[in-house]
Design a protein around this motif. Structure first.
Motif, mmCIF file in Angstrom:
data_model
loop_
_atom_site.group_PDB
_atom_site.id
_atom_site.type_symbol
_atom_site.label_atom_id
_atom_site.label_comp_id
_atom_site.label_asym_id
_atom_site.label_seq_id
_atom_site.Cartn_x
_atom_site.Cartn_y
_atom_site.Cartn_z
ATOM 1 N N THR A 140 -0.283 4.047 1.074
ATOM 2 C CA THR A 140 -0.765 4.886 2.157
ATOM 3 C C THR A 140 -1.186 4.033 3.339
ATOM 4 N N SER A 193 -5.661 4.634 4.102
ATOM 5 C CA SER A 193 -6.732 3.828 3.514
ATOM 6 C C SER A 193 -6.148 2.512 3.007
ATOM 7 N N ARG A 194 -6.414 1.437 3.752
ATOM 8 C CA ARG A 194 -5.840 0.139 3.381
ATOM 9 C C ARG A 194 -6.830 -0.971 3.755
ATOM 10 N N THR A 212 3.732 -1.773 3.524
ATOM 11 C CA THR A 212 3.580 -0.352 3.219
ATOM 12 C C THR A 212 4.828 0.186 2.552
ATOM 13 N N HIS A 235 -3.737 1.084 -3.740
ATOM 14 C CA HIS A 235 -4.514 1.914 -2.810
ATOM 15 C C HIS A 235 -5.878 1.248 -2.747
ATOM 16 N N SER A 236 -6.430 1.052 -1.557
ATOM 17 C CA SER A 236 -7.635 0.233 -1.419
ATOM 18 C C SER A 236 -8.939 0.965 -1.695
ATOM 19 N N GLN A 263 1.356 10.116 -4.307
ATOM 20 C CA GLN A 263 1.815 9.013 -3.463
ATOM 21 C C GLN A 263 2.265 7.818 -4.298
ATOM 22 N N SER A 281 -11.037 -0.196 1.505
ATOM 23 C CA SER A 281 -10.321 0.047 2.763
ATOM 24 C C SER A 281 -11.199 -0.389 3.919
ATOM 25 N N ILE A 317 -3.266 11.264 -4.194
ATOM 26 C CA ILE A 317 -3.050 9.820 -4.323
ATOM 27 C C ILE A 317 -2.072 9.540 -5.459
ATOM 28 N N THR A 364 0.812 -1.209 0.000
ATOM 29 C CA THR A 364 0.000 0.000 0.000
ATOM 30 C C THR A 364 0.852 1.268 0.000
ATOM 31 N N TYR A 412 -9.854 -2.646 -6.401
ATOM 32 C CA TYR A 412 -9.115 -1.634 -5.646
ATOM 33 C C TYR A 412 -9.162 -0.303 -6.381
#
Length: 413
Positions: free
Chosen positions: A65, A68-69, A76, A107-108, A144, A112, A141, A63, A168
């Motif tokens: 982040t 939100s997972r 991570t 990213h979920s 990221q 999440s 996002i 992930t 996802y």
């Protein structure tokens, strides 16, 4: 040519070379430490895969982040994880420096888990939803993802899989269901913006022609408005947008694609066939064929759902066990130019040494996946994940999980 010779042929991917045609799927195991770094259990698993000599291995859904997972102990990839990830890659590759090792970035989004993270959405889906994302949120996002790709490169990974599958965030934004009138929704041009611009930005930021970039794609999610359907409220298959996605990503530097379908939180039997409907696995060979014929010859297509076929003892009718084995169908798909590599998911839990055993003529020693899906139960229950059939550690984990968390009520991730 026999299946052994076909499956053990090397494979060119971009400027790199895989030792053979075996790919290990990104299998979430929920066993990272409290900071999202690889644990000793994580290292043990990937060392075995390296020793098992698969040509290409993907690091499980890491992930970008912590906000939100989907997993409580999810791997991570943030700046604070860089040192641990660098050591991890070095330790794994010490056991097989020929293995190509990529990271699946995710990213979920609306998948999440609200019990320990923030559920967010591009447009609320019945039964899921979450906080509605703004355009600025999506821009962040994307930042990221770009940062995480650079961390992966600097940590020694050979490439990344930008996750655009299995419900996802990457697939949520692509869906026809995302008909919201905003920068990232409505028209195909808007819905594809996220994926296309990410590829462009990552290529520019990493700036290394040897670094692989590709995506796992659910070509048809199998529910109204899902990706690969012909409208925001229709479940009917339409490959127009999936084909546009493949071609657009290929133009932006994609060197490989991993074929998949479905969303395990909604249409799990489409993503991962169970032993009661094994014939659904045939669909994935069709999906791969439709994807492959749209691509340049040098773009690598990796086919999924071969674990189900195992050693031919799979419950399929109208075909002999020898014909319906994983090895036979895998080689057949390669020889017919349907796929270039075959992916192993659940089978990699059952026996991480399968490619090595095939090469050494030890096929009789392979532990074949029984398709019991106890590993899936562990994942859904937020427990540590592995093969409860052949690995005592996970047999005990399954017993403990059922005792503490009760019987699994819903077979969706």
């Amino acid at each position: 040519m026999g299946y052994k010779e076909t499956l053990l042929q090397p494979m060119r991917i971009g400027r790199r070379e895989a030792e053979n045609r075996f790919f290990i799927q990104a299998m979430e195991c929920n066993d990272e430490d409290v900071n999202g770094n690889p644990s000793q259990e994580t290292l043990d698993r990937y060392v075995k895969l390296a020793q098992g000599r698969a040509g290409l291995v993907s690091l499980e859904a890491i992930t970008i982040t912590k906000e939100s997972r989907s997993r409580s102990n999810q791997l991570t990839i943030l700046p604070e994880n860089a040192t641990a990830l660098t050591k991890f890659v070095s330790d794994v590759k010490a056991h097989n420096d020929k293995m190509l090792f990529i990271f699946q970035l995710t990213h979920s989004g609306e998948l999440s888990n609200p019990d320990f993270s923030r559920r967010v959405t591009v447009k609320p889906l019945h039964g899921y939803g979450g906080d509605l994302l703004t355009e600025d949120d999506v821009d962040h996002i994307m930042d990221q993802f770009v940062l995480s790709a650079k961390i992966a490169h600097d940590a020694g990974a050979d490439g990344i899989d930008m996750k655009l599958c299995h419900g996802y965030f990457g697939s949520q934004i692509l869906r026809p269901y995302n008909d919201r009138k905003w920068k990232y929704g409505g028209s195909w041009g808007n819905r594809s913006r996220f994926a296309f611009e990410l590829y462009e930005r990552i290529s520019k930021e990493v700036n290394d022609p040897n670094f692989l970039i590709g995506s796992k794609v659910s070509i048809w999610e199998g529910f109204p408005g899902g990706f690969g359907t012909d409208g925001p409220d229709s479940p009917i298959i339409d490959f127009t947008e999936p084909i546009a996605l493949l071609k657009g990503l290929e133009e932006r530097g994609a060197q490989f694609f991993i074929q998949s379908a479905g969303s395990p939180s909604i249409t799990i039997n489409l993503t991962q066939q169970d032993k009661y409907s094994p014939y659904y696995a045939y669909l994935h060979q069709y999906f791969a064929k439709e994807m492959k014929k749209q691509l340049k010859p040098e773009t690598v297509m990796i086919g999924s759902n071969f674990s189900l076929f195992r050693n031919g003892k799979n419950g399929l009718c109208a075909v002999t066990e020898e014909q319906s084995s994983l090895f036979n169908y895998g080689a057949q798909c390669i020889e017919r130019n349907i796929v270039d590599m075959i992916a192993l998911g659940r089978q990699s839990f059952a026996d991480p040494f399968l490619p090595k055993k095939l090469a050494e003529g030890k096929e009789s020693e392979i532990n074949w996946c029984t398709v019991c899906d106890n590993c899936l139960e562990l994942l859904i229950q937020q427990s540590k994940v592995g093969c409860a059939t052949y690995n005592k550690r996970y047999t005990e984990e399954l017993v403990k999980t059922r005792k503490e968390k009760g019987k699994l009520r819903v077979a969706h991730t």
